[in-house]
Design a protein around this motif. Structure first.
Motif, PDB file in Angstrom:
ATOM      1  N   ASP A  33       0.459  10.317 -43.777  1.00 24.66           N
ATOM      2  CA  ASP A  33      -0.472   9.233 -44.112  1.00 24.66           C
ATOM      3  C   ASP A  33      -0.250   8.032 -43.207  1.00 24.66           C
ATOM      4  O   ASP A  33      -1.198   7.403 -42.729  1.00 24.66           O
ATOM      5  CB  ASP A  33      -0.296   8.821 -45.570  1.00 24.66           C
ATOM      6  CG  ASP A  33      -0.882   9.845 -46.537  1.00 24.66           C
ATOM      7  OD1 ASP A  33      -1.668  10.699 -46.077  1.00 24.66           O
ATOM      8  OD2 ASP A  33      -0.544   9.804 -47.728  1.00 24.66           O
ATOM      9  N   ASN A  34       1.021   7.687 -42.970  1.00 22.01           N
ATOM     10  CA  ASN A  34       1.320   6.531 -42.135  1.00 22.01           C
ATOM     11  C   ASN A  34       0.838   6.725 -40.707  1.00 22.01           C
ATOM     12  O   ASN A  34       0.345   5.787 -40.069  1.00 22.01           O
ATOM     13  CB  ASN A  34       2.825   6.248 -42.134  1.00 22.01           C
ATOM     14  CG  ASN A  34       3.304   5.631 -43.424  1.00 22.01           C
ATOM     15  OD1 ASN A  34       2.506   5.164 -44.226  1.00 22.01           O
ATOM     16  ND2 ASN A  34       4.606   5.648 -43.650  1.00 22.01           N
ATOM     17  N   LYS A  37      -2.894   6.085 -40.943  1.00 30.24           N
ATOM     18  CA  LYS A  37      -3.271   4.737 -41.361  1.00 30.24           C
ATOM     19  C   LYS A  37      -2.867   3.664 -40.355  1.00 30.24           C
ATOM     20  O   LYS A  37      -3.445   2.583 -40.347  1.00 30.24           O
ATOM     21  CB  LYS A  37      -2.635   4.421 -42.715  1.00 30.24           C
ATOM     22  CG  LYS A  37      -3.250   5.184 -43.884  1.00 30.24           C
ATOM     23  CD  LYS A  37      -2.556   4.825 -45.184  1.00 30.24           C
ATOM     24  CE  LYS A  37      -3.154   5.590 -46.355  1.00 30.24           C
ATOM     25  NZ  LYS A  37      -2.447   5.292 -47.629  1.00 30.24           N
ATOM     26  N   GLN A  38      -1.887   3.947 -39.510  1.00 24.48           N
ATOM     27  CA  GLN A  38      -1.401   2.939 -38.592  1.00 24.48           C
ATOM     28  C   GLN A  38      -2.233   2.839 -37.315  1.00 24.48           C
ATOM     29  O   GLN A  38      -1.911   2.068 -36.423  1.00 24.48           O
ATOM     30  CB  GLN A  38       0.070   3.215 -38.236  1.00 24.48           C
ATOM     31  CG  GLN A  38       1.023   2.986 -39.392  1.00 24.48           C
ATOM     32  CD  GLN A  38       2.442   3.403 -39.086  1.00 24.48           C
ATOM     33  OE1 GLN A  38       2.747   3.830 -37.974  1.00 24.48           O
ATOM     34  NE2 GLN A  38       3.316   3.300 -40.054  1.00 24.48           N
ATOM     35  N   ALA A  43      -7.454   6.550 -38.456  1.00 21.80           N
ATOM     36  CA  ALA A  43      -7.853   6.179 -39.822  1.00 21.80           C
ATOM     37  C   ALA A  43      -9.350   6.377 -40.016  1.00 21.80           C
ATOM     38  O   ALA A  43      -9.802   6.886 -41.047  1.00 21.80           O
ATOM     39  CB  ALA A  43      -7.463   4.730 -40.102  1.00 21.80           C
ATOM     40  N   GLN A  47     -11.491   8.814 -42.475  1.00 23.38           N
ATOM     41  CA  GLN A  47     -12.428   8.173 -43.384  1.00 23.38           C
ATOM     42  C   GLN A  47     -13.823   8.786 -43.268  1.00 23.38           C
ATOM     43  O   GLN A  47     -14.531   8.950 -44.267  1.00 23.38           O
ATOM     44  CB  GLN A  47     -12.491   6.670 -43.082  1.00 23.38           C
ATOM     45  CG  GLN A  47     -13.505   5.880 -43.875  1.00 23.38           C
ATOM     46  CD  GLN A  47     -13.148   5.805 -45.346  1.00 23.38           C
ATOM     47  OE1 GLN A  47     -11.977   5.769 -45.699  1.00 23.38           O
ATOM     48  NE2 GLN A  47     -14.150   5.788 -46.202  1.00 23.38           N
ATOM     49  N   LYS A 267     -13.197  -0.127 -46.447  1.00 19.06           N
ATOM     50  CA  LYS A 267     -11.992   0.679 -46.564  1.00 19.06           C
ATOM     51  C   LYS A 267     -11.101   0.523 -45.336  1.00 19.06           C
ATOM     52  O   LYS A 267      -9.870   0.530 -45.444  1.00 19.06           O
ATOM     53  CB  LYS A 267     -12.363   2.150 -46.785  1.00 19.06           C
ATOM     54  CG  LYS A 267     -12.984   2.404 -48.155  1.00 19.06           C
ATOM     55  CD  LYS A 267     -13.199   3.877 -48.412  1.00 19.06           C
ATOM     56  CE  LYS A 267     -13.760   4.105 -49.815  1.00 19.06           C
ATOM     57  NZ  LYS A 267     -13.969   5.542 -50.108  1.00 19.06           N
ATOM     58  N   GLU A 270      -9.409  -2.856 -45.634  1.00 16.38           N
ATOM     59  CA  GLU A 270      -8.316  -2.873 -46.596  1.00 16.38           C
ATOM     60  C   GLU A 270      -6.988  -2.468 -45.971  1.00 16.38           C
ATOM     61  O   GLU A 270      -5.928  -2.891 -46.446  1.00 16.38           O
ATOM     62  CB  GLU A 270      -8.643  -1.942 -47.771  1.00 16.38           C
ATOM     63  CG  GLU A 270      -9.724  -2.490 -48.702  1.00 16.38           C
ATOM     64  CD  GLU A 270     -10.131  -1.476 -49.764  1.00 16.38           C
ATOM     65  OE1 GLU A 270      -9.583  -0.345 -49.730  1.00 16.38           O
ATOM     66  OE2 GLU A 270     -10.971  -1.820 -50.605  1.00 16.38           O
ATOM     67  N   ILE A 271      -7.026  -1.638 -44.921  1.00 18.95           N
ATOM     68  CA  ILE A 271      -5.782  -1.252 -44.269  1.00 18.95           C
ATOM     69  C   ILE A 271      -5.584  -2.000 -42.945  1.00 18.95           C
ATOM     70  O   ILE A 271      -4.751  -1.620 -42.126  1.00 18.95           O
ATOM     71  CB  ILE A 271      -5.710   0.272 -44.046  1.00 18.95           C
ATOM     72  CG1 ILE A 271      -6.924   0.792 -43.274  1.00 18.95           C
ATOM     73  CG2 ILE A 271      -5.574   0.997 -45.354  1.00 18.95           C
ATOM     74  CD1 ILE A 271      -6.849   2.298 -42.985  1.00 18.95           C
TER      75      ILE A 271
END
Length: 366
Positions: A33-34, A37-38, A43, A47, A267, A270-271
């Motif tokens: 996930d990291n 997401k990073q 990401a 999505q 979304k 948010e990250i």
């Protein structure tokens, strides 16, 4: 993992091999996930449905449909229908790319960080280090690739993942795609496999889909909309949903619409990633997006990739999705090493639905 002796004095023995392996295995999902997401591009791919999974095989196979069904026609009453075999189907093949990293802990580090809590803290730092390295490698391979003769190719003797500039190239008077097979198919021979390309530095299309001499905000907006519509053309009517730009081209678009209502992907926000909407697509930027116009990593002219994640995918082998191996100690070292393994590649199943805008003057101010 820890056992207490039955006789005095009591002893506490920790099996570090089991401790390290089980901890790393338990952390695998968080690590995966990291990694996604990073990075804004990874990401956004997740999505918008741009990540897919395969189940082994020699290569990644992408079925293609390049012609319609020729038997469809109007008829009346007892008219005969055309009962003929239909062609128009083929397959693109992509080699699996493999990316691996290792996490190593020496006996010296174990002794210097004695105790379960201390070892786990050390392991956490090493996992974070591996996350950063793998994320950087995959992002660089997918977005930038390796520069070769003013084009972008998978580096390390084609062992790297396929970069965006390999799928989407600038077309010159002498078309550099004449010898480039994407998925094993030659676009110079099969026009239905040719991606949409646009040059924003001239009004002369050449071999590109179109060209516009863009010198104003309005002209930039109009040219981007033209590319969006050009990629949307076709039987299924789907349009690009993800745009990846150089930072300057992203900021140029933001400046062009600063007096208009701006929409973002909540979304992604948010990250922690900036985005802005262009029609039905989300535009983001990455510092590694290259200058496709000049064929360099350094930016002279801006670039915007138009992606439709129905057809552009990061395809991952489902059994090698950042899997971790147990810690193993080699014969000639007093150290334990675990491997983190990834296997997959970027793929396209419809080049006509993808596009790239090149030659963007990022100094436009009005």
């Amino acid at each position: 993992m820890a056992t207490i002796g039955t006789t005095a004095p009591a002893q506490n023995t920790i099996n570090y091999n089991d401790l390290l392996s089980s901890t790393l295995f338990a952390y695998r999902k968080t690590m995966t996930d990291n990694i996604f997401k990073q990075n804004a591009f990874l990401a956004a791919l997740r999505q918008y449905g741009g990540v897919d999974y395969s189940n082994g095989g020699e290569r990644i196979a992408q079925p293609l449909m390049y012609e319609t069904n020729g038997s469809v026609k109007s008829y009346r009453g007892y008219d005969q229908l055309a009962v003929i075999p239909q062609d128009g189907m083929t397959t693109a093949f992509y080699e699996y790319g493999e990316v691996a990293g290792t996490i190593t802990i020496s006996r010296r580090e174990e002794r210097q960080n004695n105790g379960e809590a201390a070892i786990l803290n050390l392991l956490e730092k090493k996992i974070m280090q591996a996350e950063m390295a793998i994320k950087a490698a995959i992002n660089s391979q997918l977005v930038l690739g390796t520069v070769s003769s003013a084009t972008f190719v998978p580096g390390n003797d084609e062992k790297d993942l396929n970069p965006l500039g390999w799928f989407l190239r600038k077309l010159r008077a002498t078309d550099p795609t004449s010898t480039v097979k994407v998925g094993g198919i030659l676009a110079a021979t099969y026009s239905w496999w040719k991606a949409q390309t646009a040059d924003f530095s001239t009004a002369t299309p050449g071999t590109n889909s179109f060209a516009k001499a863009v010198t104003t905000y309005k002209g930039y907006l109009n040219a981007l909309r033209t590319m969006y519509n050009t990629c949307a053309n076709g039987a299924d009517g789907t349009a690009p949903n993800l745009l990846l730009a150089t930072q300057g081209s992203f900021e140029l678009y933001c400046n062009s619409i600063q007096d208009k209502v701006q929409y973002t992907d909540l979304k992604l926000a948010e990250i922690g990633f900036d985005s802005v909407k262009l029609r039905g697509a989300t535009m983001i930027y990455d510092e590694l997006v290259p200058d496709v116009f000049t064929g360099t990593a350094a930016i002279t002219k801006g670039t915007v990739f138009f992606l439709n994640t129905k057809y552009y995918k990061l395809t991952i082998d489902k059994e090698t999705d950042f899997v971790t191996t147990p810690f193993v100690e080699p014969e000639n070292q007093t150290a334990k090493t675990a491997k983190i393994l990834f296997m997959g590649n970027a793929t396209s199943s419809n080049q006509r639905k993808l596009g790239v805008c090149v030659g963007i003057d990022e100094t436009i101010a009005a």
